[in-house]
Design a protein around this motif. Structure first.
Motif, mmCIF file in Angstrom:
data_model
loop_
_atom_site.group_PDB
_atom_site.id
_atom_site.type_symbol
_atom_site.label_atom_id
_atom_site.label_comp_id
_atom_site.label_asym_id
_atom_site.label_seq_id
_atom_site.Cartn_x
_atom_site.Cartn_y
_atom_site.Cartn_z
ATOM 1 N N PHE A 5 71.378 17.200 40.200
ATOM 2 C CA PHE A 5 72.537 16.076 40.167
ATOM 3 C C PHE A 5 73.197 15.806 41.317
ATOM 4 O O PHE A 5 74.225 15.295 41.257
ATOM 5 N N LEU A 6 72.363 16.156 42.432
ATOM 6 C CA LEU A 6 72.869 15.530 43.715
ATOM 7 C C LEU A 6 72.340 14.258 44.157
ATOM 8 O O LEU A 6 71.057 13.971 43.423
ATOM 9 N N THR A 7 72.800 13.303 44.921
ATOM 10 C CA THR A 7 71.968 12.078 45.513
ATOM 11 C C THR A 7 70.885 12.570 46.495
ATOM 12 O O THR A 7 71.315 13.744 47.181
ATOM 13 N N GLU A 39 73.005 13.776 49.653
ATOM 14 C CA GLU A 39 73.719 14.877 49.397
ATOM 15 C C GLU A 39 72.705 16.071 49.429
ATOM 16 O O GLU A 39 73.474 17.286 49.813
ATOM 17 N N TYR A 40 71.591 16.138 48.835
ATOM 18 C CA TYR A 40 70.749 17.173 48.866
ATOM 19 C C TYR A 40 70.438 17.588 50.396
ATOM 20 O O TYR A 40 70.459 18.693 50.563
ATOM 21 N N ASP A 51 71.820 17.086 52.886
ATOM 22 C CA ASP A 51 73.123 17.498 53.830
ATOM 23 C C ASP A 51 73.156 19.086 53.298
ATOM 24 O O ASP A 51 73.592 19.882 54.119
ATOM 25 N N PHE A 52 73.141 19.340 52.071
ATOM 26 C CA PHE A 52 73.365 20.703 51.531
ATOM 27 C C PHE A 52 72.323 21.612 52.072
ATOM 28 O O PHE A 52 72.447 22.492 52.731
ATOM 29 N N ILE A 53 70.919 21.196 52.104
ATOM 30 C CA ILE A 53 69.901 22.190 52.647
ATOM 31 C C ILE A 53 70.268 22.070 54.163
ATOM 32 O O ILE A 53 69.949 23.347 54.743
ATOM 33 N N TYR A 68 71.286 9.573 41.531
ATOM 34 C CA TYR A 68 71.106 11.033 41.513
ATOM 35 C C TYR A 68 69.597 11.338 41.724
ATOM 36 O O TYR A 68 68.806 10.553 41.095
#
Lengths: 231, 492
Positions: free
Chosen positions: A87-89, A92-93, A95-97, A129
């Motif tokens: 559900f992330l773009t 965003e994914y 960035d998260f990792i 997404y």
């Protein structure tokens, strides 16, 4: 780099993997081939501590992957869509990792620029997404995310599957480059004998959970493998 | 065709890893069921005595019929929370040469076979046999019983429609709730009497069985409404139109960045809840928890005691927490392998969830403060249960979240997929609700109920003070169970 001792995994009494000993050296590109159910994914999952072995151990730089998590900081991996936070773009994914690996957003930007060709303009800035991407594009996101941390070990399960022909070639070049420039240890499984013999210098054939061939890639390796898999 | 559907459903049910979860939990559920059944049968057998005790003058049959309207209301209310809509994986049938109408009819017929339609019979059958048959006549017993079955089916289909509608358009059910509340209020102000209307209708139809045709027609209408509604939803799924949706504003939420990777993880949780229909419908349901006080506080009996007030307090300040906490790992089942394989610090991962959980508790508490209108006792008990939820139950819930084994598919649109919104989930968390009451009971026995309330709050404060060490235990358990969780989540 990776040392496997006496590793065995069984489901309901059926042995799906049994590797008495295997050693993968630093900088080695290790290709794993085998038919469906041969135990390739099981093997990779054991290396990544995603499942529990019935016996034996996997050592990464000398420490048991079950017991510590240090290996996660230098191991990049992508096995299947179960790795993607859907559900992330893609941005965003990444960035998260990056963030959980203590990298800055600037690092991510610089890193993503390298993937411009590979992404083919379909990943970044699309305002979609991950769950809305096609299977091939999801795969690209997963492979890219596995490389964010500049890993010393890279584990990819069937990275060529569901990629279009151009992307397959780009991925091959990318992997070769990683090997030459950064001496990354690579563990790659594939159903495509062509690709895997081109990228990997060592090929291991699994059958019903056992290693039945362990060969250095040479001129005639592809032929040899094709003969083996021909029925 | 139906034969195939039935066999597939049967296989799906028996092969579900729900049953493999734990024999202990299955036994507990079975035990609860058994108790419930026997209570209902006893109620059906002795309800005439109870009714005659309250209304010595009246006709038992007519009084019973007067209560049916309340039963309908209560049943709808309970089902709304407890009943999970039947799931059938229609995507796998749509490409096959099967008539759509067959699939739809199957879904609807299947919905009639559920525990909530069976339970009322445990009361109705003894009542029909012991009271109506003996004291009135066989034909009356028969026509009444048929009427009740049609009524139960009507409730079943009505709820079916409402619940689906609720997930698509939550506001719709809000309007309906308003209508029901005003109907009850009008009854309270003696504008009319609901029980009289109910008694007249059901008594009249039972004595004049020809009129059973009316509820039957309503039932047919209900069926058609459900059918057309499902059909409209089905075609949307079938065509699978990909609307060009815009990415929401959460991606621009920069404020949390300043908290580093913990902020990033909280942001991830927020996106998880906001961007998945499944989680959102659970959140949409939350205001209902906060309204719970209105059912209990206006009544003197509850205000005098403690037990119910404790229960209501735990429920109101913790309702959202229970919903979020018990699914917190299942909601991640789509990408759980990624969580394990990437370099994610589980301590921080759980801390992000903990912050989410305690935020919901704090917000719920603030929103329930106005209930002080019903007395300071309410506020004191709500404060104690708030602290208990905040400090203790939050961590306990996280501790037990490592028991999750069932994958929840968040990507499927919710029209045909409601797994994990049903009764068993509530039975699992029932002990959590009862725990503070169990803690309080000994104090009450020694005649110091207020100390009990203080002690509940104290447990909360103490565990809040030690939350860092307690969290380590929670994460340790998660690390021990992570392989088993991942294995369960991988099963499609």
């Amino acid at each position: 780099m990776i040392q496997v001792n006496n590793l065995a995994k069984a489901y309901n009494g059926t042995v799906v993997l049994n590797v008495p000993e295997l050693k993968i050296e630093k900088g080695e590109s290790f290709g794993l081939v085998g038919n469906n159910g041969a135990g390739k994914t099981t093997f990779f999952r054991l290396i990544l501590d995603l499942i529990k072995a019935n016996k034996g151990e996997v050592l990464s730089q000398g420490t048991d992957v079950k017991k510590t998590t240090i290996w996660k900081s230098y191991t990049g991996s992508y096995l299947d869509e179960g790795f993607l936070i859907d559900f992330l773009t893609p941005e965003e994914y990444f960035d998260f990792i990056a963030s959980v690996n203590n990298l800055s957003k600037g690092d991510v930007k610089k890193f993503m620029d390298q993937f411009e060709d590979f992404f083919n303009g379909e990943i970044i800035g699309k305002k979609k997404y991950i769950r809305e991407l096609s299977r091939g594009n999801k795969q690209k996101v997963g492979i890219a995310a596995s490389l964010i941390t500049d890993p010393e070990i890279l584990v990819l399960d069937e990275p060529f599957a569901s990629l279009d022909p151009s992307s397959q070639i780009r991925l091959k070049n990318l992997l070769k480059q990683l090997k030459q420039e950064k001496n990354v240890t690579m563990l790659i499984s594939s159903h495509d004998l062509n690709h895997v013999t081109e990228v990997c210098e060592r090929i291991v054939v699994l059958d019903k959970g056992k290693i039945i061939h362990d060969i250095k890639t040479q001129e005639d390796t592809l032929k040899e493998l094709e003969n083996y898999f021909a029925v | 065709m139906f034969k195939w559907f039935l066999s597939h459903q049967w296989k799906e049910m028996t092969r579900s890893n729900f049953w493999q979860k734990s024999i202990v939990i299955n036994i507990i559920i079975g035990f609860f069921m058994l108790i419930m059944f026997s209570y209902l049968v006893l109620l059906g057998l002795f309800i005439d005595k109870i009714l005659l005790d309250i209304y010595p003058e009246g006709d038992v049959f007519e009084i019973f019929n007067g209560g049916i309207i309340y039963y309908v209301g209560a049943d709808l209310f309970v089902r709304f929370f407890m009943y999970s809509l039947p799931v059938i994986n229609i995507e796998s049938y749509l490409p096959l040469p099967i008539k759509k109408s067959k699939i739809l009819n199957f879904i609807l017929l299947k919905s009639t076979v559920n525990i909530f339609n069976v339970l009322p019979l445990f009361v109705f059958i003894p009542f029909a046999l012991k009271v109506v048959l003996v004291n009135y006549s066989g034909t009356l017993a028969l026509s009444w019983f048929v009427l009740m079955i049609i009524l139960v089916l009507n409730i079943s289909f009505l709820l079916h429609y409402l619940k689906r509608k609720f997930i698509d358009k939550p506001a719709f059910v809000g309007v309906l709730a308003l209508i029901i509340v005003s109907a009850i209020l009008l009854d309270k102000f003696d504008i009319y009497s609901l029980s009289e209307i109910s008694s007249n209708i059901f008594t009249y139809i039972s004595y004049n069985p020809l009129f059973i045709i009316v509820p039957v027609i309503i039932l047919a209408l209900m069926y058609v409404i459900n059918y057309t509604y499902l059909k409209s939803r089905m075609s949307i799924e079938e065509v699978n139109v990909k609307k060009q949706r815009k990415v929401d504003g959460l991606s621009k939420l920069k404020y949390l960045d300043s908290f580093g990777d913990l902020g990033e993880m909280i942001l991830l949780e927020l996106k998880l809840v906001w961007r998945n229909k499944r989680c959102r419908s659970v959140i949409n349901m939350s205001p209902i928890f906060l309204l719970y006080g209105f059912f209990f506080y206006p009544q003197e009996i509850y205000l005098e005691g403690f037990g119910f007030l404790i229960f209501v307090g735990v429920f109101m300040t913790g309702g959202i927490m229970f919903n979020y906490g018990q699914y917190m790992l299942s909601w991640e089942s789509n990408y759980f392998d990624g969580i394990l394989a990437h370099n994610i610090d589980y301590q921080k991962h759980f801390r992000a969830k903990y912050i989410m959980i305690i935020s919901t508790v704090i917000i719920s508490y603030i929103l329930t403060i106005p209930y002080v209108f019903f007395g300071t006792k309410v506020l004191i008990i709500n404060t104690a249960t708030f602290l208990f939820n905040l400090g203790f139950l939050s961590l306990l819930l996280m501790y037990f979240s490592s028991n999750s084994r069932k994958r929840m598919d968040m990507t499927k649109s919710s029209a045909f997929n409601y797994q994990g919104l049903g009764a068993t989930n509530w039975i699992m968390i029932l002990p959590f609700f009862l725990l503070p009451i169990l803690i309080w009971i000994p104090f009450n026995l020694f005649g110091v109920p207020n100390w009990g309330i203080a002690f509940i709050g104290l447990i909360g404060v103490v565990s809040l003070a030690f939350h860092k060490s307690l969290m380590k235990i929670v994460v340790k358990r998660f690390e021990e169970k992570k392989h088993a969780i991942a294995e369960g989540f991988r099963e499609l």
